[in-house]
Structure formats: structure tokens, C-alpha cells
Motif scaffolding. Structure first.
Motif: not given
Length: 755
Positions: A216-228
Motif C-alpha cells: 500500500t505504501a508503494r502504490l498508494v502512499g505511506a500516509r495510507w499504509a496504517p489505515l490499510a
């Protein structure tokens, strides 16, 4: 694709071209940055797992799958993959902060601890986890296959060594499934015996959360990794498969870890415009290896990673076209947009995929051939599809430069067709929405049935009928409930997540069709292809939570990944609307809608461990059986459940005595003859059954297992919200010397006997 720029460090290439952020080139600090820690930590599981499996299969085929050889070979292989796969690892992106990285690791650790506390103890072979557990125990303690039959005084037509989850062959006994998961779970038995083996799944579940967050961090962004990571970790199917010995979690680590490694390979290739650094090619090769090894873990992995083959062919074709055009203009191929970044990755990606797939197919042919034959009805068409894709990919790759050079072919296309192609992006996006809508309304237009034609089909139909009776549903054993498959996803991730994922897929497909960017092409292909094929035909007994495992390797993480991207897209549009608070409100509301529905479904079973007590029951049974015994099961269900456990955990030979059709117990003469044969070898005959009365003709019985525990619910039309009781008794006797031991000779076929 990242909209925002990194917080520090210049970009080596525009993010809009690559869909990724290149490595930060700012001066090194004494400590690694948060983005690098997240990148390295989320790539470690797939590299370690890949190295372990890469070394494990050859040692298993040689009969050397032992702690010391695996520590040396498997450890060295994992270290080498980590050494070259993590070298100069690029950061995930500039939005990674210490807090976000810590949140990802914290969620992963909390997931592992939580599932470790409530882990299951499925050692009896009642369904797949028991088979995987006993498979792992055998490998850990013997290191080779097939499993020998043991000493029963020679072959006898009344001896049965097959059963649920295990096949009898001419050479011995073979477990039903692929060897990858047992080779992983065996580590736990080496470290701490049965308790250690039972804690491997929660550890793998924590690593899956970390791996998925990295993707998720690589494809969407690290900002969104905890939520995912949080939305993924609280989903009931993920909790379910992280608590016992399933194959889905290792498969997820390999597939989404492969996507992460490929994203890293693209970023490394982007940073190396001169083409002198082979780090990108190495990362692409490791990515292909991870995809290929998914077949060693699950035979369905062949379907899940099929899109990797044409994608690698596309990259090779782009490379050939670029080289052909460079030769035509008398220059070396230089930068030419996205194609130049990706084209060098095609060959290593394909090479890694070939090696991993070779490992998987070899294991299937040598160690799981009866299982493959059992699945031939669905496996042969899949192999045919793979062969067709391979041929088309090879042909397209070979002809790509010739087709690209023929401008006349493009000039011959009618103007009307050219105008229609302008609508292709919108049509592709609309098709995504239509497919999901069709799956949503499927229960109202179709009822999926299967008429039993084989013994296995009839057993499944009987199981469904009993489950329907328990759930007070209309009794119809032909129902498969596959038309409800998308509604299963609604249960486990929530309707908002599916809607957001559909929106994101439509937007991304439209962008791909319009701009030709490759960053999301393979993730979308894997998620879309596997989701569609899985939901159309799950291929599993439809009771829940059991059937939910089909959604774990790709469907649930894939939809959550897309949903998070869709939420980011909506947040960006809200911010551009000019309302200051619109963006944060959209993000907050979306986060709640992604996590809460999944958590509400999971809460009914999240704190309910199942099959507790099986480890103690196994220990008690082994303590009651003499060490020089040969065990005969005189009742089928007990033989299916405990036969592999007696062989692997207790370490003594075990077999089931066959019984005539239409009955449930073997003939007295068959049992008496086998008792005499066992005694003739100098071993102690031991009889086991489910009831004391079944052993009465042979001696005084004693109860050696009295298990009272909880099992998974079997829900067909609603999400599971509880557990069912489970009672299992086993009685044992050592036959008295007065049991008749008569000599029989064959009459007619070898299965008929007379005095």
C-alpha cells in the motif's frame, strides 16, 4: 501513483510519469529514514520466505529436510535474497514519517499477539488445517516423503492407509496438498514442538499485515499504509486464517510481496537512467521468483499469478520495439518515457517467474500427484489457459517490432474504428462497474448447483444438507451458494470498501487506457483477474467462516488496496474543491467506513478460539499407546481424524481396517487376522475406535481421548457470529490373546476371503 511530492529530497524523475517516487538522494543521516525502514521491513518477509522455500524443496526431494541442512541452505538462501534484494532499497515515498511507520509495525505486532492469544489447535484431520499440521509434523520429524506404511506383517487387502487429506500410493502415503506451507510450519515444531507449530500461523499473519502495508505504501502512499493495515488486520477471514495452519497467508505474502519488489524494481530502474546498475533487474527477478513460488504454496497460485506472464511479455516486447527503433535511427536506445524505465525488467521478471513456477510444478508432480489428479477437472482447463497465454505472449513478443514498424497497418484502420477507440478508456471504466454490478445482483438471477456424480460430490452434498438442517434452511444438497460470493465480501470488508474499490478500479483502468502508464497495470490485472474468477467460482464448500479463506490471498487485500486508493482520490478531489475542511472530513469518514464494518462482522468470533484441547488430547493419546505398537482403527471417522496424528505425533504405524460396503465396521475375521500378523512381527497390536462397543469383541476398552471443545460455525447465508460445540471420544484396547487368529486364503478377487 502519488499525488504529493516527497517532504525532502529532489525527485529523480517526475512522479506523474512513473506513478512512483524515486529514491531520496538527500545526505545520509546516522539513522535510516522512516521511509527506508518501512520499505525494508515490508520486503523482508517475502525475501526470507522465498529463500526458505527455494532451498527447502530440493532438500525435501532428497530426504534431507532436517533442521541443520535447512538452517545452512535455507538460511543462506534467505540471507542472499535479502542481501541483494534490500541493497540500496529506495524509500517508499516522502510521506513516510516515524509515526506512520511505527503505526504499521504496531498494527502488525498487535495482530500477531492477538491471534497468538486466540490461536486454534487444529491437529485432528477434520478439515485442511489438520492435514497441513500433520504434514508439517511429519516433515519436521522425518524430513522426507512419502510416509512409510509401517509394519503390519506385510500387505493385506483389509489394510487402508489412505483417508481424509492423505492418499495411499504404491510407494507409501502422500499428504494431499502442496509442500510449501508445511515446510514453513515445520520451523515451529523444530523450535518448540507442537506448541511452536501452532504459533507459526499468527506470526505469518503479522508478517502478512506488514507486507500488505508495504504494498500500500508503494502504490498508494505511506500516509495510507496504517489505515490499510488496520482494515486488513481486523477482517474476519484474515483473523481466521492467521490462527491455524492454512496456506492462504503464505500465498498472500508471496503475491503482495512480489508486487512490492516489482514497484521497487521500477523505482530503481528510474533512478538508473544509464542502465549500468543491475539492482532494478535483481529486484524484478526476485519479484518474479516470489510470484512463481506462490504455486509451491497453493495450487491455485497458478491462476493467481497468471497475469505476470503476459505482463513480463509486454515489457520484453517494449524493449524489443525500443531497440528496433534505435537501430533504425542509428542510435542507442535512450529515454523514452515509461517504456524505457520498465523495458529492462521484462527478462529478469520472466526468469524469476520461470524458476519459481518450476519449483511449484516439480513439487506438484513429485509430491502431490494424486492431489493434482483429483483436481484434474479444474486443473486441466487452467493449464490449457496458461498454455494459450504462454503461446500468445511468445508470439506477441516475437512479432512486436514487426507490428510496430508497419505504419501501413495503422493507416488501414477505418476512421470509424479510430473514433471508437477514443471511447475505449470510458468503456473500460464502465465495464468494471458493470461487472461488479452483475456480481451484486447475481443472487437474484442465478442459483448455482452441482449434481453429485462422484463420491466426493456426494460427501459434499451430504455435508451441505446437514448444515442446512442445523441452520433451519431448506434442505437441498445440490446448492453451492456461489451466487452469494460478492455478498461474502460485503460481510467481511463492508459495502463502502467494495464501492470505493470499484470506483478506484474504474478510474485506474481509465487512466491506463488513456495514458498507458504501467505502474498499476500488474496490480490491477492480478486483483481483477483473481477477484473475478474467485467470485464466479469459489470452488470450496460454502459454509462460513470456512469459505472465507478463498478471499484471503488476493480478493480482500486487493479490494482494500483499491479502496484506500479510492479514498485518497476522493480526498484529493475534495481538497481541490476549495473547501478547507472537506479533504480531512472525507479521509476521516472513509477511514471509519473501511474499518468499522469489517470489525463489526469480526467481533462475533474474534475472541473465540477453536479446537482448544486438541494438543493435550494428542499428548494423552500418544502416552497411552505403547512405543512398539502398530495401531489399527476399526472405525472410519476415528481413523481419518487420528491416523496421521498417530503416525506423525506419536511416531507409531497406523492403518484403518477396511469394512464392507453398506456397513460402518470391519469384519471380525479381518481384524483378527491383522492382530495376528502384527503380533507375528513382535509388535503390539492396538485397536482404536469411537465407541467402547466397537472394541468389545476384541478386549476391554479404555477411553483415551475425551475432547470437549468448540469448533467453527457453519453458516451458509449469514456471516458467522459464534462457534459450535465439538465432542470427540476415542477408545482403545490391546486385544486379548484369546482373539481368534485364523488363516484365510483368497477367493476370487483379492478383497474376498474365506477360511
Amino acid at each position: 501513483m502519488i499525488d504529493s511530492k516527497p517532504e525532502s529530497g529532489p525527485l529523480s524523475q517526475r512522479a506523474v510519469t512513473l506513478g512512483v517516487i524515486a529514491t531520496d538522494r538527500s545526505p545520509r543521516s546516522p539513522l535510516p529514514s522512516a521511509g527506508r525502514v518501512l520499505a525494508v521491513g515490508s520486503a523482508l518477509p517475502v525475501l526470507v520466505l522465498g529463500g526458505w522455500l527455494l532451498a527447502g524443496l530440493p532438500l525435501l526431494l532428497l530426504g534431507w529436510f532436517r533442521p541443520l541442512p535447512m538452517l545452512l541452505a535455507g538460511g543462506a538462501s534467505a540471507v542472499l535474497l535479502c542481501r541483494y534484494g534490500l541493497r540500496r532499497m529506495p524509500e517508499v515515498d516522502g510521506s513516510a514519517t516515524a509515526g506512520r511507520t511505527a503505526a504499521v509495525f504496531g498494527i502488525a505486532v498487535a495482530s500477531g499477539v492477538f491471534n497468538g492469544i486466540f490461536h486454534g489447535e487444529q491437529l485432528l484431520v477434520r478439515r485442511d488445517p489438520g492435514t497441513y499440521a500433520e504434514y508439517a509434523v511429519w516433515l519436521a520429524r522425518h524430513g522426507s516423503l512419502p510416509i512409510p506404511r509401517g509394519d503390519f506383517g506385510g500387505p493385506d487387502p483389509a489394510l487402508r492407509f489412505d483417508g481424509m487429506g492423505f492418499y495411499g500410493t504404491d510407494d507409501g502415503i502422500l499428504p494431499q496438498f502442496m509442500a510449501g506451507p508445511p515446510m514453513i510450519h515445520a520451523v515451529g515444531d523444530w523450535v518448540a514442538g507442537i506448541p511452536g507449530l501452532l504459533l507459526v500461523p499468527p506470526v505469518l499473519g503479522a508478517l502478512a499485515v506488514l507486507t500488505f502495508a508495504g504494498t500500500t505504501a508503494r502504490l498508494v502512499g505511506a500516509r495510507w499504509a496504517p489505515l490499510a493495515a488496520l482494515a486488513f488486520a481486523v477482517s474476519l477471514p484474515v483473523l481466521y486464517t492467521s490462527r491455524t495452519t492454512f496456506s492462504e497467508i503464505p500465498s498472500l505474502i508471496l503475491i503482495f510481496g512480489g508486487l512490492s519488489l516489482l514497484a521497487d524494481a521500477r523505482r530503481r530502474a528510474a533512478a538508473d537512467r544509464a542502465g549500468t546498475d543491475r539492482a532494478g533487474a535483481i529486484a524484478a527477478a526476485f519479484s518474479g521468483l516470489a510470484f512463481g513460488l506462490a504455486l509451491l504454496v497453493r495450487i491455485d497460485g497458478l491462476r493467481d499469478v497468471l497475469p505476470v506472464l503476459p505482463f513480463a511479455g509486454l515489457l520484453i516486447a517494449l524493449n524489443r520495439i525500443s531497440r528496433a527503433r534505435a537501430r533504425a535511427h542509428g542510435r542507442t536506445s535512450g529515454a523514452s518515457g515509461f517504456a524505457d524505465v520498465d523495458r529492462r525488467l521484462g527478462v529478469p521478471l520472466l526468469g524469476g517467474l520461470a524458476v519459481g513456477a518450476l519449483w511449484g510444478l516439480t513439487a506438484c508432480y513429485t509430491l502431490a500427484k494424486p492431489y493434482a489428479e483429483y483436481l484434474s477437472g479444474s486443473l486441466k482447463p487452467l493449464l490449457g489457459i496458461c498454455a494459450a497465454v504462454l503461446v500468445l505472449t511468445a508470439a506477441g513478443t516475437a512479432l512486436a517490432p514487426w507490428i510496430a514498424a508497419r505504419r501501413s497497418l495503422r493507416q488501414r484502420v477505418p476512421q470509424r474504428v479510430r473514433r471508437l477507440t477514443r471511447w475505449l478508456p470510458e468503456a473500460a471504466a464502465g465495464l468494471v462497474v458493470l461487472v461488479m454490478a452483475a456480481l451484486a445482483v447475481r443472487p437474484w438471477v442465478q442459483t448455482v448447483r452441482r449434481i453429485p456424480i462422484s463420491p466426493e460430490d456426494r460427501l459434499t452434498a451430504d455435508f451441505i444438507e446437514k448444515t442446512q438442517e442445523a441452520g433451519h434452511l431448506p434442505v437441498d444438497g445440490t446448492r453451492l451458494y456461489y451466487e452469494d460470493s460478492l455478498h461474502w465480501v460485503f460481510w467481511y470488508v463492508g459495502v463502502p470498501a467494495v464501492v470505493l474499490a470499484t470506483l478506484a478500479a474504474a478510474v485506474l483502468v481509465r487512466r491506463l487506457a488513456r495514458r498507458g502508464e504501467l505502474g498499476w497495470l500488474l496490480p490491477l490485472a492480478i486483483i481483477g483477474w483473481t477477484t473475478l474468477t474467485t467470485l464466479w467460482r469459489p470452488g470450496i464448500t460454502p459454509d462460513h467462516p470456512w469459505a472465507s479463506r478463498r478471499l484471503v490471498p488476493v480478493v480482500i487485500p486487493g479490494l482494500i488496496l483499491l479502496a484506500v486508493w479510492g479514498l485518497r482520490w476522493l480526498r484529493a478531489r475534495a481538497r481541490r474543491s476549495g473547501r478547507r475542511r472537506a479533504g480531512p472530513l472525507v479521509a476521516a469518514a472513509g477511514a471509519v467506513l473501511l474499518v468499522v464494518p469489517a470489525a463489526v462482522t469480526s467481533i462475533g468470533t474474534a475472541f473465540s478460539p477453536v479446537n482448544r484441547g486438541e494438543a493435550a488430547a494428542a499428548a494423552g493419546l500418544c502416552a497411552a499407546i505403547p512405543p512398539n505398537a502398530s495401531v489399527l482403527f476399526v472405525e472410519r471417522v476415528t481413523g481419518d481424524r487420528f491416523g496421521p496424528l498417530v503416525r506423525g505425533v506419536c511416531g507409531v504405524p497406523a492403518a484403518r481396517v477396511d469394512f464392507p460396503p453398506g456397513t460402518s465396521l470391519p469384519l471380525y475375521a479381518d481384524v483378527a487376522r491383522l492382530i495376528g500378523r502384527v503380533r507375528a512381527t513382535g509388535r503390539v497390536p492396538v485397536l482404536l475406535a469411537a465407541e467402547a462397543g466397537q472394541l468389545e469383541p476384541y478386549g476391554t476398552a479404555a477411553r483415551v481421548v475425551a475432547l470437549r471443545t468448540r469448533q467453527d460455525e457453519r453458516s451458509l447465508v449469514d456471516p458467522p457470529d459464534g462457534t459450535w460445540s465439538l465432542s470427540i471420544d476415542v477408545w482403545m484396547t490391546i486385544p486379548r490373546l484369546g482373539v481368534a487368529s485364523v488363516t484365510f486364503r483368497p477367493r476370487g478377487d483379492s478383497r474376498s476371503w474365506e477360511r
